[in-house]
Motif scaffolding. Structure first.
Motif, PDB file in Angstrom:
ATOM      1  N   ASP A   1       0.981  -1.261  -0.041  1.00  0.00           N
ATOM      2  CA  ASP A   1       0.151   0.014   0.023  1.00  0.00           C
ATOM      3  C   ASP A   1       0.972   1.048   0.139  1.00  0.00           C
ATOM      4  O   ASP A   1       0.652   2.224  -0.719  1.00  0.00           O
ATOM      5  CB  ASP A   1      -0.954  -0.101   1.121  1.00  0.00           C
ATOM      6  CG  ASP A   1      -2.030   1.048   1.016  1.00  0.00           C
ATOM      7  OD1 ASP A   1      -2.768   1.091   0.016  1.00  0.00           O
ATOM      8  OD2 ASP A   1      -2.200   1.998   2.039  1.00  0.00           O
ATOM      9  N   ARG A   2       2.025   1.245   0.791  1.00  0.00           N
ATOM     10  CA  ARG A   2       2.903   2.199   0.695  1.00  0.00           C
ATOM     11  C   ARG A   2       3.316   2.440  -0.711  1.00  0.00           C
ATOM     12  O   ARG A   2       3.517   3.731  -0.996  1.00  0.00           O
ATOM     13  CB  ARG A   2       4.072   1.984   1.739  1.00  0.00           C
ATOM     14  CG  ARG A   2       3.513   2.671   3.272  1.00  0.00           C
ATOM     15  CD  ARG A   2       4.857   2.405   4.043  1.00  0.00           C
ATOM     16  NE  ARG A   2       5.175   0.931   4.491  1.00  0.00           N
ATOM     17  CZ  ARG A   2       4.772   0.387   5.531  1.00  0.00           C
ATOM     18  NH1 ARG A   2       3.815   0.800   6.336  1.00  0.00           N
ATOM     19  NH2 ARG A   2       5.173  -0.850   5.801  1.00  0.00           N
ATOM     20  N   ASP A   3       3.885   1.454  -1.245  1.00  0.00           N
ATOM     21  CA  ASP A   3       4.282   1.476  -2.619  1.00  0.00           C
ATOM     22  C   ASP A   3       3.206   2.190  -3.713  1.00  0.00           C
ATOM     23  O   ASP A   3       3.715   2.927  -4.446  1.00  0.00           O
ATOM     24  CB  ASP A   3       4.730   0.249  -3.306  1.00  0.00           C
ATOM     25  CG  ASP A   3       5.246   0.109  -4.757  1.00  0.00           C
ATOM     26  OD1 ASP A   3       6.160   0.808  -4.836  1.00  0.00           O
ATOM     27  OD2 ASP A   3       4.821  -0.433  -5.350  1.00  0.00           O
ATOM     28  N   LEU A   4       1.997   1.744  -3.507  1.00  0.00           N
ATOM     29  CA  LEU A   4       1.130   2.115  -4.236  1.00  0.00           C
ATOM     30  C   LEU A   4       0.888   3.757  -4.096  1.00  0.00           C
ATOM     31  O   LEU A   4       0.347   4.515  -4.731  1.00  0.00           O
ATOM     32  CB  LEU A   4      -0.433   1.420  -4.164  1.00  0.00           C
ATOM     33  CG  LEU A   4      -0.500   0.083  -4.567  1.00  0.00           C
ATOM     34  CD1 LEU A   4      -1.786  -0.596  -4.062  1.00  0.00           C
ATOM     35  CD2 LEU A   4      -0.425   0.003  -5.866  1.00  0.00           C
ATOM     36  N   LEU A   5       0.942   4.201  -2.618  1.00  0.00           N
ATOM     37  CA  LEU A   5       0.835   5.501  -2.443  1.00  0.00           C
ATOM     38  C   LEU A   5       2.069   6.487  -3.199  1.00  0.00           C
ATOM     39  O   LEU A   5       1.509   7.530  -3.593  1.00  0.00           O
ATOM     40  CB  LEU A   5       0.958   5.799  -0.997  1.00  0.00           C
ATOM     41  CG  LEU A   5       0.669   7.272  -0.455  1.00  0.00           C
ATOM     42  CD1 LEU A   5      -0.805   7.710  -0.817  1.00  0.00           C
ATOM     43  CD2 LEU A   5       0.845   7.186   1.205  1.00  0.00           C
ATOM     44  N   VAL A   6       3.211   5.771  -3.204  1.00  0.00           N
ATOM     45  CA  VAL A   6       4.215   6.434  -3.828  1.00  0.00           C
ATOM     46  C   VAL A   6       3.771   6.595  -4.993  1.00  0.00           C
ATOM     47  O   VAL A   6       4.003   7.613  -5.936  1.00  0.00           O
ATOM     48  CB  VAL A   6       5.574   5.913  -3.502  1.00  0.00           C
ATOM     49  CG1 VAL A   6       6.678   6.417  -4.321  1.00  0.00           C
ATOM     50  CG2 VAL A   6       5.985   5.915  -2.058  1.00  0.00           C
ATOM     51  N   ARG A   7       3.478   5.402  -5.671  1.00  0.00           N
ATOM     52  CA  ARG A   7       3.150   5.490  -7.305  1.00  0.00           C
ATOM     53  C   ARG A   7       1.902   6.356  -7.598  1.00  0.00           C
ATOM     54  O   ARG A   7       1.979   7.254  -8.639  1.00  0.00           O
ATOM     55  CB  ARG A   7       2.803   4.142  -7.760  1.00  0.00           C
ATOM     56  CG  ARG A   7       3.616   3.245  -7.880  1.00  0.00           C
ATOM     57  CD  ARG A   7       3.429   1.649  -7.560  1.00  0.00           C
ATOM     58  NE  ARG A   7       2.888   1.368  -9.178  1.00  0.00           N
ATOM     59  CZ  ARG A   7       3.472   0.977 -10.317  1.00  0.00           C
ATOM     60  NH1 ARG A   7       4.516   0.818 -10.260  1.00  0.00           N
ATOM     61  NH2 ARG A   7       2.977   0.934 -11.353  1.00  0.00           N
ATOM     62  N   LYS A   8       1.047   6.639  -6.707  1.00  0.00           N
ATOM     63  CA  LYS A   8      -0.129   7.511  -6.991  1.00  0.00           C
ATOM     64  C   LYS A   8       0.367   8.763  -6.906  1.00  0.00           C
ATOM     65  O   LYS A   8       0.199   9.921  -7.835  1.00  0.00           O
ATOM     66  CB  LYS A   8      -1.187   7.150  -5.950  1.00  0.00           C
ATOM     67  CG  LYS A   8      -2.244   8.021  -6.279  1.00  0.00           C
ATOM     68  CD  LYS A   8      -3.559   7.979  -5.267  1.00  0.00           C
ATOM     69  CE  LYS A   8      -4.709   8.845  -5.712  1.00  0.00           C
ATOM     70  NZ  LYS A   8      -4.481  10.026  -5.726  1.00  0.00           N
ATOM     71  N   GLN A   9       1.292   9.179  -5.930  1.00  0.00           N
ATOM     72  CA  GLN A   9       1.944  10.557  -5.806  1.00  0.00           C
ATOM     73  C   GLN A   9       2.439  10.819  -7.350  1.00  0.00           C
ATOM     74  O   GLN A   9       2.430  12.115  -7.651  1.00  0.00           O
ATOM     75  CB  GLN A   9       2.738  10.551  -4.791  1.00  0.00           C
ATOM     76  CG  GLN A   9       2.062  10.678  -3.510  1.00  0.00           C
ATOM     77  CD  GLN A   9       2.635  10.506  -2.199  1.00  0.00           C
ATOM     78  OE1 GLN A   9       3.899  10.181  -2.254  1.00  0.00           O
ATOM     79  NE2 GLN A   9       2.005  10.852  -1.011  1.00  0.00           N
ATOM     80  N   GLN A  10       3.591   9.884  -7.480  1.00  0.00           N
ATOM     81  CA  GLN A  10       4.050  10.145  -8.760  1.00  0.00           C
ATOM     82  C   GLN A  10       3.252  10.285 -10.010  1.00  0.00           C
ATOM     83  O   GLN A  10       3.398  11.283 -11.122  1.00  0.00           O
ATOM     84  CB  GLN A  10       5.295   9.249  -8.949  1.00  0.00           C
ATOM     85  CG  GLN A  10       6.274   9.133  -8.170  1.00  0.00           C
ATOM     86  CD  GLN A  10       7.047   7.546  -8.360  1.00  0.00           C
ATOM     87  OE1 GLN A  10       6.628   6.769  -9.045  1.00  0.00           O
ATOM     88  NE2 GLN A  10       8.230   7.751  -7.798  1.00  0.00           N
ATOM     89  N   ALA A  11       2.169   9.656 -10.191  1.00  0.00           N
ATOM     90  CA  ALA A  11       1.175   9.672 -10.988  1.00  0.00           C
ATOM     91  C   ALA A  11       0.580  11.041 -11.031  1.00  0.00           C
ATOM     92  O   ALA A  11       0.230  11.623 -12.222  1.00  0.00           O
ATOM     93  CB  ALA A  11       0.285   8.433 -11.109  1.00  0.00           C
ATOM     94  N   ASP A  12       0.248  11.338 -10.070  1.00  0.00           N
ATOM     95  CA  ASP A  12      -0.570  12.693  -9.812  1.00  0.00           C
ATOM     96  C   ASP A  12       0.342  13.889 -10.522  1.00  0.00           C
ATOM     97  O   ASP A  12      -0.034  14.805 -11.270  1.00  0.00           O
ATOM     98  CB  ASP A  12      -0.807  13.153  -8.338  1.00  0.00           C
ATOM     99  CG  ASP A  12      -1.818  12.279  -7.627  1.00  0.00           C
ATOM    100  OD1 ASP A  12      -2.701  11.802  -8.542  1.00  0.00           O
ATOM    101  OD2 ASP A  12      -1.883  12.232  -6.452  1.00  0.00           O
ATOM    102  N   ALA A  13       1.743  13.694 -10.390  1.00  0.00           N
ATOM    103  CA  ALA A  13       2.832  14.916 -10.708  1.00  0.00           C
ATOM    104  C   ALA A  13       2.764  14.513 -12.101  1.00  0.00           C
ATOM    105  O   ALA A  13       2.694  15.659 -13.055  1.00  0.00           O
ATOM    106  CB  ALA A  13       4.073  14.748 -10.015  1.00  0.00           C
TER     107      ALA A  13
END
Length: 664
Positions: free
Chosen positions: A359-371
């Motif tokens: 889930d932490r990895d997904l959170l990081v990926r989501k933040q990068q996707a947002d950018a």
């Protein structure tokens, strides 16, 4: 115990003294550095250490909570200079030896479990009224029960502060605290959201060890499992049982809705009963609903005894709302048979951590996707002004969707990129499109290589019929051969410029113009010239090229006609007594040969347009099929909200599920 009370400052009443000292203990107001709990004050005077009596040391503040056995009060410890919680047994129960033993047992078990998640016990003794009491750390925060209730009510502050990921992280810490107790032989037996508190500064506490049981002992939670601070321990530090009342056969202890089936049935329980309760807490964190459906006490006990479905996806009605890892975790932890559950609380903790790591990895990926999505939106805004910006938008969208395939903003930009093409094609796209034009043109040239030599079949037919003027026939044959050679040359080059196409059209138009001397400019040649010119008009993109091609096509007919009307050429037809009389100049009109030539020209006039129309129709249907398949496939990848733009129908989205919000 109710611990959700605001911090207050304690100031002794007028005349109140500590141990006969003239100095009264005073809590200083917080200046902001003490986290709202008051600044640390060590200058309290030596007289405080002389406090001996209960009333002088423990100064009452207020009641924090009440229960069936006793009440918890907030008191001020004058010796240390801090607020603490004190639990007092009700005086009405002092005659009950079993309840008194249970009360003292709770204090000793809780005091010997020295773990950050277990509230430390400071003192155990008797109040002046003879009631047992023990003091402990005063904890501040919210219980999981309070948090879940706030989430069910949709409280914005609770939703912002406690996402699903934060709650599961807290539960993971609780698992380790329970594992710590299990390794020391203690079963909690009453784990539930009400008995788990999240502190204001990240603390996690497991509360209420009142019915805890020493594993392997036959004494009850109400009995006296540990005698004094010198209770015997194993070599590993485990709390060892001490004499006490025996458990009555069939007696149960716990809270309905959180007890394992074997616990409800009054059977012997082990650490896996606590694992079951932890699984129930996880279930309620994930779904926001009670694990055991509400009903009367007897109904809930009956349901608990036979087991309840513990897979959140089945209870919510859709598997899409719950991550598979959490679905399996809850199902395993709350299995009906103890042997099917996680063997230890640590195993449950490790399963939670594996999910949280992902889930932490997904959170990081989501933040990068947002950018990347934000960058794509900014680039697309400039796409019509700068071709490089469109390329940047495509690149950013691709990276965003690689990180998060369902990212709504990235998918929206993708749809707009697909449905809002640039006003001018980029150079690379232009080259690719030109290659497709070249392929179509190559097929047309192959047709020309077949058709133009067929024109030469008229030469022997005309000669056989009786040649009158060899010059027009020579012109026709020469330019037909030249046209065929030009077509062959262009076909070998694989790409024809508009100039080459216009050259071929000009050569063929001259050949057709010479053929007007056969039957005149108004018979057969106009249709033949139209079919010939159409081939080239289909492949010319620029207007001035199409205008030139149209002029050449018309010139094959109009130029000979105008020359005849001007008297430069002898007439090829006259009107006599209402009849149009053809005047042959190229050949004699012998019946058989003339009919052969006439039919041949008519057939060519029909065959060439038919071949052209057939080929064009095939290409058009092929292009239409490809475009439709691409559109149909594209709709499979688009979010439902975007399909309205590219299709007339939109499939119904799956129903939403009422689940707790995920951590953002």
């Amino acid at each position: 115990a109710d611990t959700m009370v605001p911090d207050t400052e304690y100031v002794p009443r007028t005349g109140e003294r500590a141990s006969g000292s003239d100095e009264a203990p005073t809590r200083r107001a917080s200046d902001g550095s003490g986290g709202g709990q008051g600044a640390v004050d060590v200058a309290m005077g030596e007289a405080v250490l002389e406090v001996a009596s209960f009333e002088q040391r423990y100064l009452p503040r207020k009641t924090l909570g009440e229960g069936g056995m006793g009440e918890v009060k907030l008191v001020y410890d004058a010796r240390i200079g801090r607020d603490i919680a004190a639990k007092f047994m009700r005086t009405t129960h002092l005659g009950r030896a079993d309840l008194r033993s249970r009360f003292e047992r709770e204090a000793r078990i809780q005091g010997q479990l020295e773990h950050p998640a277990v509230v430390p016990v400071y003192d155990l003794g008797l109040s002046p009224s003879g009631a047992p009491f023990f003091t402990m750390k005063r904890v501040r925060g919210r219980t999981i029960e309070e948090i879940l209730e706030g989430l069910r009510k949709g409280e914005a502050s609770t939703q912002a502060a406690y996402g699903r990921r934060k709650l599961l992280q807290a539960l993971s810490q609780v698992c380790l605290a329970v594992e710590y107790a299990h390794e020391r032989g203690v079963l909690h037996r009453d784990l539930k959201p009400e008995n788990v508190m999240l502190g204001d500064y990240g603390e996690v506490y497991v509360l209420d060890w009142g019915i805890a049981k020493i594993h392997g002992d036959t004494t009850t939670g109400e009995g006296n499992a540990v005698e004094g601070d010198d209770a015997p321990r194993s070599s590993q530090g485990a709390i060892l049982p001490a004499p006490g009342p025996k458990t009555a056969v069939g007696a149960i202890s716990g809270t309905v809705g959180y007890m394992a089936p074997e616990q409800v049935r009054g059977e012997t329980v082990d650490r896996r009963a606590d694992v079951f309760a932890l699984g129930v807490i996880a279930f309620e964190m994930i779904t926001g609903m009670s694990f055991v459906p509400q009903g009367t006490l007897q109904e809930m006990l009956a349901r608990s005894a036979v087991g309840v479905e513990g897979r959140p996806s089945l209870r919510l009605g859709t598997a899409a709302a719950v991550p598979p890892q959490l679905d399996d975790l809850c199902a395993t932890a709350t299995a009906i048979e103890p042997g099917a559950r996680f063997p230890t609380a640590r195993a449950l903790h490790e399963s939670l951590e594996r999910y949280l790591d992902g889930d932490r990895d997904l959170l990081v990926r989501k933040q990068q996707a947002d950018a990347h999505a934000v960058a794509a939106q900014a680039a697309f805004a400039q796409a019509n002004l700068d071709p490089a910006a469109r390329e940047a938008a495509i690149r950013e969208v691709s990276q965003a969707l690689t990180l998060d395939p369902l990212h709504p903003d990235a998918r929206e930009v993708m749809v707009r990129l697909l449905l809002e093409p640039p006003e001018e094609l980029p150079e690379a796209a232009e080259e690719e499109l030109q290659s497709q034009y070249d392929a179509v043109q190559a097929r047309s040239l192959r047709i020309g290589i077949i058709i133009y030599p067929m024109w030469l079949l008229l030469v022997p037919a005309i000669v056989h019929a009786g040649l009158r003027d060899p010059l027009p026939l020579g012109i026709f044959a020469f330019f037909t051969v030249a046209t065929t050679a030009a077509v062959w040359h262009v076909y070998r080059r694989r790409r024809a410029s508009p100039a080459y196409g216009l050259l071929i059209l000009a050569l063929s138009s001259v050949a057709l113009g010479a053929l007007t001397m056969l039957f005149g400019p108004l018979a057969l040649v106009p249709g033949w010239s139209a079919a010939n010119g159409t081939i080239y008009l289909l492949h010319l993109k620029k207007l001035h090229h199409r205008v030139a091609a149209g002029a050449m096509t018309l010139g094959a007919v109009l130029v000979p006609l105008l020359l005849e009307l001007a008297g430069v050429l002898p007439p090829s037809f006259v009107f006599e007594e209402g009849r149009l009389v053809l005047l042959p100049r190229l050949m004699s009109f012998a019946t058989g040969p003339t009919m052969l030539v006439f039919v041949s020209l008519a057939l060519l006039q029909v065959i060439v347009p038919a071949m052209l129309a057939g080929r064009t129709g095939v290409e058009a249907r092929k292009a239409e099929r490809v475009a439709f398949l691409q559109s149909w496939n594209l709709r499979r990848f688009l979010p439902a909200s975007a399909r309205d733009v590219v299709a007339t129908t939109r499939p119904e989205p799956p129903p939403d599920c009422a689940v707790l919000p995920q951590q953002r």
